[in-house]
Design a protein around this motif. Structure first.
Motif, PDB file in Angstrom:
ATOM      1  N   PHE A   7      -3.306  37.132  30.569  1.00  0.00           N
ATOM      2  CA  PHE A   7      -3.594  35.739  30.243  1.00  0.00           C
ATOM      3  C   PHE A   7      -2.880  35.267  28.981  1.00  0.00           C
ATOM      4  O   PHE A   7      -2.521  34.101  28.869  1.00  0.00           O
ATOM      5  CB  PHE A   7      -5.105  35.528  30.108  1.00  0.00           C
ATOM      6  CG  PHE A   7      -5.818  35.639  31.429  1.00  0.00           C
ATOM      7  CD1 PHE A   7      -5.583  34.724  32.433  1.00  0.00           C
ATOM      8  CD2 PHE A   7      -6.698  36.667  31.665  1.00  0.00           C
ATOM      9  CE1 PHE A   7      -6.224  34.822  33.656  1.00  0.00           C
ATOM     10  CE2 PHE A   7      -7.352  36.782  32.880  1.00  0.00           C
ATOM     11  CZ  PHE A   7      -7.107  35.853  33.881  1.00  0.00           C
ATOM     12  N   ALA A   8      -2.660  36.147  28.013  1.00  0.00           N
ATOM     13  CA  ALA A   8      -2.008  35.750  26.769  1.00  0.00           C
ATOM     14  C   ALA A   8      -0.486  35.682  26.926  1.00  0.00           C
ATOM     15  O   ALA A   8       0.161  34.827  26.337  1.00  0.00           O
ATOM     16  CB  ALA A   8      -2.377  36.720  25.650  1.00  0.00           C
ATOM     17  N   PHE A   9       0.070  36.590  27.709  1.00  0.00           N
ATOM     18  CA  PHE A   9       1.517  36.653  27.916  1.00  0.00           C
ATOM     19  C   PHE A   9       1.818  36.714  29.406  1.00  0.00           C
ATOM     20  O   PHE A   9       2.099  37.785  29.943  1.00  0.00           O
ATOM     21  CB  PHE A   9       2.114  37.893  27.227  1.00  0.00           C
ATOM     22  CG  PHE A   9       1.751  38.009  25.781  1.00  0.00           C
ATOM     23  CD1 PHE A   9       2.356  37.213  24.836  1.00  0.00           C
ATOM     24  CD2 PHE A   9       0.790  38.925  25.367  1.00  0.00           C
ATOM     25  CE1 PHE A   9       2.027  37.321  23.499  1.00  0.00           C
ATOM     26  CE2 PHE A   9       0.448  39.036  24.036  1.00  0.00           C
ATOM     27  CZ  PHE A   9       1.066  38.236  23.100  1.00  0.00           C
ATOM     28  N   VAL A  30      -6.034  40.838  28.813  1.00  0.00           N
ATOM     29  CA  VAL A  30      -5.549  40.098  27.641  1.00  0.00           C
ATOM     30  C   VAL A  30      -4.046  39.844  27.775  1.00  0.00           C
ATOM     31  O   VAL A  30      -3.571  38.729  27.545  1.00  0.00           O
ATOM     32  CB  VAL A  30      -5.868  40.859  26.338  1.00  0.00           C
ATOM     33  CG1 VAL A  30      -5.129  40.265  25.157  1.00  0.00           C
ATOM     34  CG2 VAL A  30      -7.366  40.854  26.093  1.00  0.00           C
TER      35      VAL A  30
END
Length: 51
Positions: A21-23, A18
């Motif tokens: 891919f998110a940060f 997470v």
């Protein structure tokens, strides 16, 4: 106890994915934290100390 270890490992991997891919800018930091956590878990398992 084994279920708890697997739960921790799965949560770390999900958190790493997470975060990666998110940060994307923080991906390296999250990856380093994941590696350190896995090394600590392996060390504690090999030395026989409880988590």
């Amino acid at each position: 106890m084994r279920d708890l270890i697997w739960l921790i490992i799965v949560l770390l991997i999900i958190g790493w994915l997470v975060g990666y891919f998110a940060f994307p800018d923080l991906g390296a930091i999250i990856h380093i934290l994941l590696v350190v956590a896995v090394i600590l878990i392996i060390y504690k398992l090999l030395t026989g100390r409880s988590l």
